[in-house]
Write an enzyme that holds these catalytic residues in place. Structure first.
Site, PDB file in Angstrom:
ATOM      1  N   ASP A   1      -0.671  -0.225  12.277  1.00 58.58           N
ATOM      2  CA  ASP A   1      -1.462   0.571  13.412  1.00 58.58           C
ATOM      3  C   ASP A   1      -2.206  -0.558  14.266  1.00 58.58           C
ATOM      4  O   ASP A   1      -2.176  -0.374  15.513  1.00 58.58           O
ATOM      5  CB  ASP A   1      -2.508   1.211  12.752  1.00 58.58           C
ATOM      6  CG  ASP A   1      -1.932   2.267  11.971  1.00 58.58           C
ATOM      7  OD1 ASP A   1      -0.785   2.667  12.228  1.00 58.58           O
ATOM      8  OD2 ASP A   1      -2.618   2.678  11.051  1.00 58.58           O
TER       9      ASP A   1
ATOM     10  N   ARG B   1       0.858  -1.249  -0.065  1.00 60.99           N
ATOM     11  CA  ARG B   1       0.029  -0.069   0.128  1.00 60.99           C
ATOM     12  C   ARG B   1       0.895   1.343   0.006  1.00 60.99           C
ATOM     13  O   ARG B   1       1.958   1.295   0.812  1.00 60.99           O
ATOM     14  CB  ARG B   1      -0.729   0.042   1.302  1.00 60.99           C
ATOM     15  CG  ARG B   1      -0.294  -0.023   2.619  1.00 60.99           C
ATOM     16  CD  ARG B   1      -0.124   1.240   3.036  1.00 60.99           C
ATOM     17  NE  ARG B   1       0.626   1.122   4.541  1.00 60.99           N
ATOM     18  CZ  ARG B   1       2.159   1.399   4.703  1.00 60.99           C
ATOM     19  NH1 ARG B   1       2.772   1.703   3.518  1.00 60.99           N
ATOM     20  NH2 ARG B   1       2.330   1.326   5.954  1.00 60.99           N
TER      21      ARG B   1
END
Length: 356
Positions: free
Chosen positions: A298, A130
């Site tokens: 995250d 990504r």
């Protein structure tokens, strides 16, 4: 007796609405983007956001690195354990972000800028990679005056753990400094994430100034390499980098942990109070189950902190981080499953221990 964790974790970052789309390499090449990177948008990147919407069936997802982390941590912690700070506009996208936080029962303390729109982040998905391009807009206007106001600083005083992303160096270094010094002066735990290679590269002085106050530093392998270059280390070995960062000067006596993830490869942890480096294997998610990897880092921090705050052993913290990251990569975007999340420690989960 259960710990009282009400308001125990405070996080700061840039709350952004993610515009996520699966693309091919030609679009990356058109905008001179790398397949697995994070950058701030320049003027030449601004048309990209509408291109994703018009031509690539983009999804709108709640984002912002630390907000993603705190949403996940709150899912695994008692009610009202976490509070997130950042700046948004007075618009529909801000309501979308708040709605996602509310759904996770994460309390938000936004600074609202009525003159700028809520920030966005283009997410270009190519296979397992990504590429992120952030247009901060309102997010970059966050000001220390917001958190220093008495009605907001009380959240800082009530907390015992702090998590700030490296992205915030570009927005409010004064806030980072004030929170770091508060944590140090009051024997609380201050944690940060390197967040992206450009943070170490372009904000080296700020990183070096803050490092003495950091009790736990998170990052991935590319961010670790960028930090090693910025600090002029003579090694590219991630275990050596982790240990050397852990051993850098500290403002207090609390040992420093350095936690470097490597995607589906091992997680490496070094501590300033040990000559051993712990290397944890990762159970890879089968390709057929992978949605995309956005938000995995995250989620790792979310799982790790949820257990660390409850004084669980280090191995359990890492185990929870791996588990929650595995849940997120099965989704599209930085989302957590709709089902109830309940972490169950893996039997016999343990690292390989290496002496340096």
């Amino acid at each position: 007796m259960a710990q009282n964790l009400r308001g125990a974790l405070v996080g700061f970052c840039n709350p952004l609405l993610d515009i996520s789309a699966v693309v091919d390499d030609s679009l990356l090449a058109e905008y001179k983007l790398k397949a697995n990177d994070a950058i701030m948008a320049s003027p030449e990147h601004l048309p990209l956001f509408q291109t994703l919407i018009d031509k690539h069936n983009a999804l709108f997802l709640p984002g912002g690195s630390a907000q993603n982390t705190l949403r996940g941590a709150q899912r695994l912690l008692p009610e009202d354990s976490a509070v997130f700070f950042g700046a948004v506009g007075n618009d529909e996208n801000a309501q979308r972000l708040k709605g996602a936080a509310d759904k996770a029962k994460l309390r938000t303390n936004y600074m609202v800028n009525p003159t700028k729109p809520t920030g966005t982040c283009a997410l270009l998905i190519t296979g397992k990679n990504r590429s992120m391009v952030a247009n901060l807009s309102a997010a970059e206007t966050y000001d220390f005056s917001h958190v220093s106001a008495p009605e907001n600083w009380k959240d800082i005083e009530a907390a015992r753990f702090y998590y700030i992303t490296g992205f915030f160096f570009a927005v409010s270094p004064d806030t980072i400094e004030a929170v770091a010094k508060h944590a140090h002066d009051n024997n609380k735990t201050f944690t940060m994430n390197l967040s992206a290679p450009f943070v170490a590269e372009f904000f080296t002085a700020q990183v070096e100034k803050t490092l003495p106050y950091i009790d736990i530093l998170f990052g991935n392998e590319t961010e670790a390499a960028a930090l090693a270059t910025a600090l002029k280390f003579d090694t590219s070995d991630i275990k050596q980098i982790a240990k050397r960062v852990a051993d850098l000067p500290r403002a207090g006596s609390r040992p420093r942990l350095v936690v470097f993830t490597q995607g589906s490869e091992s997680t490496v942890i070094a501590s300033s109070d040990s000559d051993e480096v712990r290397v944890y294997g990762v159970t890879e998610v089968p390709d057929a189950e992978v949605g995309d990897t956005n938000g995995a880092g995250d989620a790792f921090v979310a799982g790790f902190l949820s257990q660390y705050m409850q004084e669980k052993p280090l191995d359990t913290c890492v185990d929870a981080g791996h588990w929650l990251a595995g849940q997120v990569v099965r989704q599209i975007g930085p989302n957590y499953p709709e089902i109830e999340l309940k972490f169950v420690p893996t039997a016999d989960f343990a690292p390989t221990v290496e002496k340096l």
